[in-house]
Each structure stands twice: as structure tokens, then as C-alpha cells.
Design a protein around this motif. Structure first.
Motif, PDB file in Angstrom:
ATOM      1  N   UNK A 113       0.634  -0.770  -0.005  1.00 49.60           N
ATOM      2  CA  UNK A 113       0.069   0.213  -0.197  1.00 49.60           C
ATOM      3  C   UNK A 113       1.055   1.181  -0.152  1.00 49.60           C
ATOM      4  N   UNK A 114       0.663   2.390  -0.288  1.00 49.26           N
ATOM      5  CA  UNK A 114       1.735   3.415  -0.921  1.00 49.26           C
ATOM      6  C   UNK A 114       0.517   4.050  -0.013  1.00 49.26           C
ATOM      7  N   UNK A 115       0.973   5.200   1.005  1.00 46.37           N
ATOM      8  CA  UNK A 115      -0.067   6.200   1.599  1.00 46.37           C
ATOM      9  C   UNK A 115       1.000   7.286   1.727  1.00 46.37           C
ATOM     10  N   UNK A 116      -0.247   8.623   1.708  1.00 49.92           N
ATOM     11  CA  UNK A 116       0.699  10.047   1.518  1.00 49.92           C
ATOM     12  C   UNK A 116      -0.286  10.956   2.128  1.00 49.92           C
ATOM     13  N   UNK A 117       0.556  11.199   3.556  1.00 47.11           N
ATOM     14  CA  UNK A 117       0.242  12.890   4.252  1.00 47.11           C
ATOM     15  C   UNK A 117       0.048  13.587   3.351  1.00 47.11           C
ATOM     16  N   UNK A 118      -1.185  14.202   3.772  1.00 50.96           N
ATOM     17  CA  UNK A 118      -0.989  15.834   2.699  1.00 50.96           C
ATOM     18  C   UNK A 118      -2.545  16.713   3.595  1.00 50.96           C
ATOM     19  N   UNK A 119      -2.037  17.677   3.361  1.00 57.07           N
ATOM     20  CA  UNK A 119      -3.484  18.959   3.346  1.00 57.07           C
ATOM     21  C   UNK A 119      -4.228  18.810   2.553  1.00 57.07           C
ATOM     22  N   UNK A 120      -5.540  18.565   2.706  1.00 59.76           N
ATOM     23  CA  UNK A 120      -6.182  19.469   2.032  1.00 59.76           C
ATOM     24  C   UNK A 120      -6.464  21.384   1.390  1.00 59.76           C
ATOM     25  N   UNK A 121      -6.865  22.126   0.845  1.00 58.32           N
ATOM     26  CA  UNK A 121      -6.787  23.607   0.776  1.00 58.32           C
ATOM     27  C   UNK A 121      -7.168  24.242   2.179  1.00 58.32           C
ATOM     28  N   UNK A 122      -8.053  23.723   2.677  1.00 58.00           N
ATOM     29  CA  UNK A 122      -8.854  24.193   3.829  1.00 58.00           C
ATOM     30  C   UNK A 122      -8.208  23.534   4.796  1.00 58.00           C
ATOM     31  N   UNK A 123      -6.822  22.659   4.823  1.00 60.60           N
ATOM     32  CA  UNK A 123      -5.866  23.050   5.750  1.00 60.60           C
ATOM     33  C   UNK A 123      -5.794  21.754   6.723  1.00 60.60           C
ATOM     34  N   UNK A 124      -6.852  20.424   6.615  1.00 56.93           N
ATOM     35  CA  UNK A 124      -7.148  19.086   7.019  1.00 56.93           C
ATOM     36  C   UNK A 124      -6.303  18.497   6.840  1.00 56.93           C
ATOM     37  N   UNK A 125      -5.837  17.601   7.803  1.00 54.31           N
ATOM     38  CA  UNK A 125      -4.731  16.693   7.540  1.00 54.31           C
ATOM     39  C   UNK A 125      -5.280  15.434   6.688  1.00 54.31           C
TER      40      UNK A 125
END
Length: 288
Positions: free
Chosen positions: A265-277
Motif C-alpha cells: 500500500x502507498x500512503x501519503x499524508x497531505x493537507x487539503x486546501x482548507x488545511x485538514x490533514x
């Protein structure tokens, strides 16, 4: 009303050419003193509300064309050693002294300051407490500071990405918490996880990779909710910053893990344009 008052008060007030809060907790001021003030030995910014008063030194100097100008930086918030202002509207004035004589001048805000736009902008909230300070104006044109207490929020402190593990440090703002816990939610799925205290006010979430493997072939997007005693769940986010595109500036690398035997599995943490993790999990073809 403002159009009526401003022209009539220009000769008895200090006119603000700049008034803005850029870092979320410091009020930057630049003003021109009226011609009726000719000499100043000392100057202070006064912040007053009811029976509370704070005094902050200001600098008055003479420009090349002979005008008296004032600069001041007013740090707000007891947590950072600034003026311990409380929620509400605070009067903002300038006191000047020449010898034994003193005079208090209103600070006239003719136009609201518009900071330059770019990749960064003014911080809306104080970075340590998430309290909000903004420059306002009365009907008479007097500048004032409006203080608003932080709303309950869960803020990302740091994200640690290792070879096959992800940990997230977070803090809860604007609310007293007992023993918070986290819930990771995706479409139709939910995983509950405890939070471990790592230092005063900071908790750590160990992301449960083995329980986030997509059940099908499509990617799954996981959001993090933080639960506290007796309050609605708080969505974990990163909002105490000054960047305009957090999803680009705070981009994080993705990792490939084998959460269970025989599956990748590939997992990527990121932030949405609203800043949500958000964690995006993508199943990979192939086996160990």
C-alpha cells in the motif's frame, strides 16, 4: 458617519497610515501626528478597556519634510509576554509627553490597511494560542483592537514519516481536555486510536497503517478526528500559518508499506486546501 467625523477630527488626531497584524499577535502602527504637536520627549501606545490599561512604548521622529511621525509594534497576549488583553474591543490611543506636559491623541484610521498579496499573507490567529487579534474602527474613525478567544481546534504540531511508520504530534486549542483520543474515518470505515502524551499539551498519534489498507482497488482518503471530554469531535488540521496554499507548501513524501503479509500500500499524508490533514491510501499490485 465616518465621512462626517473624519474631516473634522484630522487636526486633533494622529492619522494612521498603516495598521495591521501580520504575525497573528503584533499590531504594527505608523502614524502622522497633527501639526498642533511640535515637540515630543516620550510617546506610548495606550490600550484600554473598562478598568484595564496597558502601555507600550512608541517611537516619534521627525521626517525630512518636518512632519512628526510615529512607529510602534504592540505585542499582544500574555502567553508570549505581550499585553494581556482579554476578549473584547480595546481602545487604541497615543500619549505624547513634552517636558511635564502630556497629551492623549486618538489614532484615526482613515482606511483599513490592505497587506500585499503573495505566497504568504497575514496570520489570522496567534501561532501559540490561536486567539485572534484584528484592527477595527469605530463610527468616529478611531482605531481599536478586537480580541477574540480561540475556538476549540485540533492543530498539527509535526508529522514524522519513517520507513514503515507515520506518527503525528498534535495539540488541542481553545478547550480544556482530559484524555483525548483519535478516530480515523474514511468512506464507511472508522478506526479508533489512543493518544500518548509526549510533553505538556502535546499528544502523539501512531497512524494504524495495518487497519487502513483499502478494501478494494480504489484509493481511500482518511481524515483524523480528535475527541475530547464532552465536546464535538475536532478535525485535525494545520491552520496556524501564513501560507496561501498549505497543500503545496507543506507537501509530504509518500511511502510504500506492507501493512499485512502479501499486500502493498502507498500512503501519503497531505493537507487539503482548507488545511485538514488527510491520509490517502492506494493499494499496489504485487506481493512481498
Amino acid at each position: 458617519m465616518t465621512r462626517f467625523f473624519l474631516p473634522r477630527r484630522a487636526g486633533s488626531s494622529a492619522r494612521l497610515d498603516y495598521a495591521a497584524v501580520l504575525d497573528g499577535q503584533t499590531v504594527n502602527l505608523h502614524a502622522e501626528l497633527p501639526r498642533s504637536v511640535s515637540d515630543v520627549n516620550r510617546a506610548d501606545i495606550l490600550l484600554t478597556r473598562r478598568h484595564q490599561k496597558f502601555r507600550v512604548p512608541a517611537r516619534v521622529y521627525t521626517a525630512r519634510d518636518g512632519r512628526l511621525l510615529m512607529n510602534a509594534a504592540v505585542l499582544l497576549g500574555a502567553a508570549v509576554g505581550g499585553a494581556a488583553v482579554t476578549p473584547g474591543r480595546w481602545k487604541l490611543r497615543l500619549r505624547v509627553r513634552a517636558g511635564r506636559r502630556s497629551r492623549t491623541l486618538p489614532l484615526l484610521l482613515v482606511e483599513q490597511t490592505t497587506p500585499l498579496s503573495g505566497s504568504t499573507g497575514p496570520m489570522k490567529y496567534a501561532p501559540l494560542t490561536a486567539d485572534r487579534y484584528r484592527v477595527g474602527r469605530t463610527l468616529r474613525g478611531d482605531a481599536r483592537i478586537v480580541c477574540t478567544k480561540a475556538k476549540p481546534a485540533a492543530e498539527v504540531v509535526n508529522v514524522y514519516i519513517e520507513h514503515a511508520r507515520i506518527e503525528v504530534d498534535l495539540r488541542v486549542l481553545g478547550a480544556d481536555v482530559g484524555e483525548p483520543w483519535a478516530e480515523l474515518v474514511a468512506a464507511g470505515r472508522s478506526v479508533e486510536r489512543p493518544l500518548d502524551g509526549v510533553e505538556p499539551g502535546v499528544w502523539r498519534l501512531e497512524v494504524p497503517l495495518a487497519e487502513m489498507l483499502p478494501s478494494g482497488e480504489r484509493p481511500e482518503h482518511w481524515n483524523v478526528l480528535v475527541h475530547t471530554d464532552g465536546r464535538p469531535a475536532l478535525r485535525l488540521a494545520r491552520r496556524l500559518h501564513d501560507v496561501q496554499t498549505p497543500e503545496r507548501v507543506f507537501a509530504m513524501r509518500k511511502i510504500v508499506v506492507s501493512p499485512v503479509r502479501g499486500a502493498l500500500m502507498t500512503i501519503q499524508p497531505r493537507y487539503t486546501p482548507a488545511g485538514n490533514l488527510r491520509f490517502t491510501c492506494v493499494p499496489e499490485s504485487g506481493t512481498e
